[in-house]
Design an enzyme around this catalytic site. Structure first.
Site, PDB file in Angstrom:
ATOM      1  N   GLU A  97       0.812  -1.225   0.000  1.00  0.00           N
ATOM      2  CA  GLU A  97       0.000   0.000   0.000  1.00  0.00           C
ATOM      3  C   GLU A  97       0.843   1.270   0.000  1.00  0.00           C
ATOM      4  O   GLU A  97       0.416   2.310  -0.485  1.00  0.00           O
ATOM      5  CB  GLU A  97      -0.964   0.009   1.190  1.00  0.00           C
ATOM      6  CG  GLU A  97      -2.082  -1.017   1.085  1.00  0.00           C
ATOM      7  CD  GLU A  97      -1.705  -2.380   1.661  1.00  0.00           C
ATOM      8  OE1 GLU A  97      -0.521  -2.582   2.008  1.00  0.00           O
ATOM      9  OE2 GLU A  97      -2.602  -3.243   1.763  1.00  0.00           O
ATOM     10  N   PHE A 142     -11.735  -7.149  13.361  1.00  0.00           N
ATOM     11  CA  PHE A 142     -10.625  -7.594  12.523  1.00  0.00           C
ATOM     12  C   PHE A 142     -10.248  -6.489  11.529  1.00  0.00           C
ATOM     13  O   PHE A 142     -11.107  -5.919  10.865  1.00  0.00           O
ATOM     14  CB  PHE A 142     -11.017  -8.871  11.764  1.00  0.00           C
ATOM     15  CG  PHE A 142      -9.933  -9.347  10.841  1.00  0.00           C
ATOM     16  CD1 PHE A 142      -8.708  -9.755  11.340  1.00  0.00           C
ATOM     17  CD2 PHE A 142     -10.124  -9.369   9.468  1.00  0.00           C
ATOM     18  CE1 PHE A 142      -7.689 -10.175  10.498  1.00  0.00           C
ATOM     19  CE2 PHE A 142      -9.113  -9.794   8.618  1.00  0.00           C
ATOM     20  CZ  PHE A 142      -7.890 -10.201   9.137  1.00  0.00           C
ATOM     21  N   GLN A 143      -8.967  -6.217  11.441  1.00  0.00           N
ATOM     22  CA  GLN A 143      -8.410  -5.168  10.576  1.00  0.00           C
ATOM     23  C   GLN A 143      -9.032  -3.796  10.835  1.00  0.00           C
ATOM     24  O   GLN A 143      -9.195  -2.994   9.910  1.00  0.00           O
ATOM     25  CB  GLN A 143      -8.522  -5.556   9.091  1.00  0.00           C
ATOM     26  CG  GLN A 143      -7.633  -6.760   8.746  1.00  0.00           C
ATOM     27  CD  GLN A 143      -7.447  -6.970   7.266  1.00  0.00           C
ATOM     28  OE1 GLN A 143      -8.329  -6.653   6.475  1.00  0.00           O
ATOM     29  NE2 GLN A 143      -6.290  -7.517   6.880  1.00  0.00           N
ATOM     30  N   LYS A 201     -17.535  -0.371   5.686  1.00  0.00           N
ATOM     31  CA  LYS A 201     -17.929  -1.376   4.699  1.00  0.00           C
ATOM     32  C   LYS A 201     -19.439  -1.401   4.461  1.00  0.00           C
ATOM     33  O   LYS A 201     -19.898  -1.554   3.319  1.00  0.00           O
ATOM     34  CB  LYS A 201     -17.459  -2.749   5.183  1.00  0.00           C
ATOM     35  CG  LYS A 201     -17.720  -3.883   4.200  1.00  0.00           C
ATOM     36  CD  LYS A 201     -17.109  -5.192   4.691  1.00  0.00           C
ATOM     37  CE  LYS A 201     -17.238  -6.267   3.609  1.00  0.00           C
ATOM     38  NZ  LYS A 201     -16.568  -7.516   4.018  1.00  0.00           N
ATOM     39  N   MET A 217      24.410   8.548   2.822  1.00  0.00           N
ATOM     40  CA  MET A 217      24.372   9.852   3.493  1.00  0.00           C
ATOM     41  C   MET A 217      24.681   9.688   4.976  1.00  0.00           C
ATOM     42  O   MET A 217      25.372  10.528   5.565  1.00  0.00           O
ATOM     43  CB  MET A 217      23.010  10.515   3.285  1.00  0.00           C
ATOM     44  CG  MET A 217      22.935  11.946   3.772  1.00  0.00           C
ATOM     45  SD  MET A 217      24.128  13.022   2.956  1.00  0.00           S
ATOM     46  CE  MET A 217      23.159  13.657   1.588  1.00  0.00           C
TER      47      MET A 217
END
Lengths: 579, 187
Positions: free
Chosen positions: A49, A111-112, A161, A483
């Site tokens: 993502e 969940f999630q 949802k 760096m």
């Protein structure tokens, strides 16, 4: 028209002119991926993502249009927090849609589930939790308005949802096309105050040693043409910050290039010695100013920014103009013309000759490779620059290779430089280059990446290979987190701590091929040109060219952190020259 | 947050700056879920403590008016105010000068008050024109509405009797009204 929330979301996105979005489905956002099949919007399936977020940013950088990403709830939402913060720091217009657990389950540790709007509150320009399907059209319309107007930035829309799931009665709604925006607290002011613009013009006409200090606001406001007019009308030199590379052509005689910690000597010193800085869409970032108390000590300041909170944040301006950079610059040009144009500018020949003296004594330079040495990154970048079309889009990661690219590339066109300035997000280059290529398929797109950065987001080369984005990656492999290594060499007594990445693991050529790309490896100077030519020829898949580079090369000039810009450290070969 | 006293002696400080190192802001916001968290978050991010906070919808119900007392008195507030103004849901912000505003606070307090000292407490209630809300055998509940400093004084005088429970609302304020007649009405 009756529909469900998921269909409404797709229709709302189409109505905003979205033709491509970047994302990855999952449980909570699943219902939206069904109407996607019937939509005109192309969806690019990413492998992580974070990649979706940076692709949306790259798209926005290259096109000026808002990038769109869509991911599911929980871990997907947290994975896109870094791109949101990156876009917030660099004022990139972006709309991110996240799935959320059903409205009734919010707050139950479902969940999630995560508190997406809470987590992203401080890294978005604004965010929404949509609670009713009927709100979707207006929220999406407002989200694009907020992301693209005023100081642009990322807007997140979190969608439970149940309001997009056709099997849930809460998703049923009637479509209504939004009519404008009702945002009483959001009124971006684009026109600058006429009296203040007049005062600014007067200061410009009085200045003996003026410099135009131009930042990302020039590109964001589509103000490059106005800037060119202002510079040519007044004959004033221009420095282009990391966020405005390409906003003024590098091949223009008035262009001094990048200022700041790794800016070139002339850009840094001209600002230090100036009696007037005209800051256009720049924010006096610590990487530009060095020690603020000793930054441009003799200069009066004109500061133009669309964001009032930038005015006086770091340095108190003498004239502070809140407004759109392009609008104000155009107005300033008009007023300066009325005041006599170029004729009204004082004789600045002495200043000009000081500037050209610095340019002659302190050009960018590096020591070429000896017989037994690996490639010099600067050498690679010079060759890449010269072997690619003038309008090539270049994306970079973060670190030494980023600074060398900004220093050695010649950016002669706006929107050809895509990088992570404010947040400094390693791994930005590959997904951002994919987004840029998606937005500008007509252009050649090169990502310049370091080996540390490459290992963070290389998986998106699978996305590039499978979705048909033939980007090219110049991998500057110096086998170090370069760096950090440089800082440990210069400021920690050469005590190297956790910066060595190894030279042969992974095998980048094999890895590139496994990801669906052509992999090339270059180890000697004479191979550089042919490898680049070969890469430029390949247009049916991405290419990764690994350039095996010297590990010990440092980026100069450098203003050590916390030091005054007057103490800029130049290349070792220039240190005995008179300043 | 703690109901710390906020002195209100009129001085010639910058607008909104109270004595005692606090600043009073009046912020109009859209009356929507999450807006308070956005506002509070800007202070929290900088480690600025909100000393008191009063929130209620305005007449139309579409907006809410927040009166925020912040434990910061110097320049850093200016940047916070500018960033507060950038929040999409924030409609306007005023820094309230204590000398140019009328401030009120409500305190409810339950005290230990066995019959032997109840009379003394009722004397204080009379002097401060406070109100007795409820009386038990060993306790008494009183309330006072007044300027924050007057509420401070009352609380200090009650403390020796033993405070069982106290809730102060935090300061609310409105700008003082214009005292001079418009010129058209001048004699």
């Amino acid at each position: 028209m009756n529909m469900n929330g998921g269909q409404a979301l797709m229709k709302a996105l189409e109505n905003e002119g979205v033709d491509i979005m970047f994302g990855l489905p999952g449980g909570a956002i699943l219902p939206v991926y069904d109407p996607l099949l019937d939509s005109s919007i192309r969806h690019v399936l990413v492998r992580h993502e974070q990649g979706a977020g940076h692709m949306a940013e790259g798209f926005a950088h290259a096109t000026g249009r808002p990038g769109v990403a869509m991911v599911t709830s929980g871990p997907a939402a947290t994975n896109i927090v870094t791109p949101l913060c990156d876009a917030y720091m660099d004022s990139v217009p972006m709309v991110v849609i996240t799935g959320q657990v059903p409205y009734a389950a919010i707050g139950t540790d479902a969940f999630q589930e995560c508190d997406t709007t809470g987590i992203t509150m401080s890294v978005t320009k604004h965010n929404y939790l949509v609670t009713e399907a009927a709100d979707i059209p207006q929220v999406i319309h407002d989200a694009f308005h907020i992301a693209t107007t005023g100081r642009p930035g990322p807007v997140l829309v979190d969608i439970p949802k149940d309001i997009v799931d056709p099997n849930n009665p809460r998703s049923a709604m009637e479509w209504h096309t939004p009519d404008g925006h009702d945002l009483p607290g959001y009124r971006p002011n684009t026109a600058g105050d006429a009296e203040l613009i007049r005062q600014a013009a007067k200061l410009i006409c009085e200045a003996e040693r003026p410099v135009l200090y131009t930042g990302g606001g020039i590109l964001k406001s589509r103000g490059a043409k106005a800037l060119l007019e202002l510079a040519e009308l007044t004959g004033i030199h221009v420095v282009t910050t990391l966020m405005n590379r390409g906003g003024f052509p590098d091949d223009h005689p008035l262009c001094l290039g990048m200022p700041g910690m790794h800016g070139n000597y002339t850009a840094v010193t001209a600002m230090q010695e100036a009696d007037l800085l005209v800051a256009l869409g720049a924010r006096f970032d610590d990487r530009v100013t060095g020690k603020v108390a000793e930054f441009a000590p003799l200069a009066k300041i004109i500061h133009v920014d669309i964001d009032g909170a930038e005015l006086g944040k770091v340095r108190q301006p003498d004239v502070a103009i809140q407004g759109d950079c392009r609008v104000v610059t155009e107005e300033l040009v008009k007023v300066l013309r009325e005041m006599g144009g170029g004729e009204a500018q004082p004789d600045r020949n002495q200043w000009r000759s000081r500037i050209s003296g610095w340019q002659e004594r302190f050009p960018l330079t590096y020591a070429h490779s000896q017989e037994d040495e690996l490639l010099k990154p600067q050498f690679v970048l010079e060759h890449l620059r010269d072997a690619t079309p003038d309008d090539t889009i270049v994306a970079s990661g973060v670190g030494q290779h980023q600074m060398w690219t900004s220093q050695y590339w010649k950016f002669n066109h706006p929107y050809t430089w895509v990088n992570s300035g404010g947040l400094g997000t390693m791994g930005f280059a590959i997904p951002a280059a994919i987004g840029a290529k998606a937005g500008r398929p007509d252009r050649m797109v090169w990502a310049v990446d370091g080996d540390g950065c490459f290992q963070m987001t290389a998986q998106e080369l699978v996305t590039a290979a499978t979705e048909g984005f033939p980007i090219k990656v110049a991998l500057i492999n110096n086998s170090y987190l370069g760096m950090v290594r440089q800082w440990q060499e210069m400021f920690y007594g050469e005590r190297y701590s956790e910066v060595y990445l190894t030279r042969d693991v992974p095998d980048y050529k094999l890895w590139a091929e496994a990801l669906g790309c052509t992999g090339l490896r270059v180890e000697s100077p004479e191979e550089v040109g042919p490898a680049i030519a070969q890469a430029n020829e390949i247009d049916d898949r991405p290419v990764v060219v690994e350039f095996r580079c010297e590990a010990g090369e440092n980026v100069f000039p450098m203003v050590p952190a916390g030091m005054s810009n007057s103490d800029v450290v130049v290349d070792p070969s220039q240190r005995d020259r008179p300043r | 947050m703690s109901p710390a006293p906020t002195g209100s002696a009129p001085t010639d400080q910058a607008p909104g700056r109270n004595s005692g190192g606090t600043t009073t802001l009046v912020v109009h916001v859209e009356n929507k879920a999450g807006v308070l968290a956005r506002v509070a978050g800007l202070f929290a991010r900088r480690g600025f403590n909100i000393e008191s906070l009063a929130v209620a919808p305005t007449a139309s119900g579409r907006f809410s008016r927040l009166t925020i007392v912040v434990g910061v008195d110097a320049a850093p507030m200016e940047q916070v105010v500018k960033q507060l103004d950038k929040l999409v849901n924030v409609v306007d912000i005023q820094e309230l000068n204590p000398s140019a505003s009328v401030e009120r606070e409500l305190m409810m307090v339950t005290l230990r008050a066995d019959p032997s000292v109840r009379g003394q407490i009722l004397d204080l209630v009379r002097v401060f024109q406070a109100t007795v809300l409820n009386v038990g055998y060993e306790e008494i509940m009183v309330s006072l509405t007044g300027s924050p400093s007057r509420v401070d004084d009352f609380e200090a005088l009650l403390r020796p009797y033993g405070i069982v429970d106290v809730q102060r609302t935090g300061k609310v304020a409105l700008a003082k009204l214009v005292k001079t007649a418009p010129e058209s009405l001048a004699p």
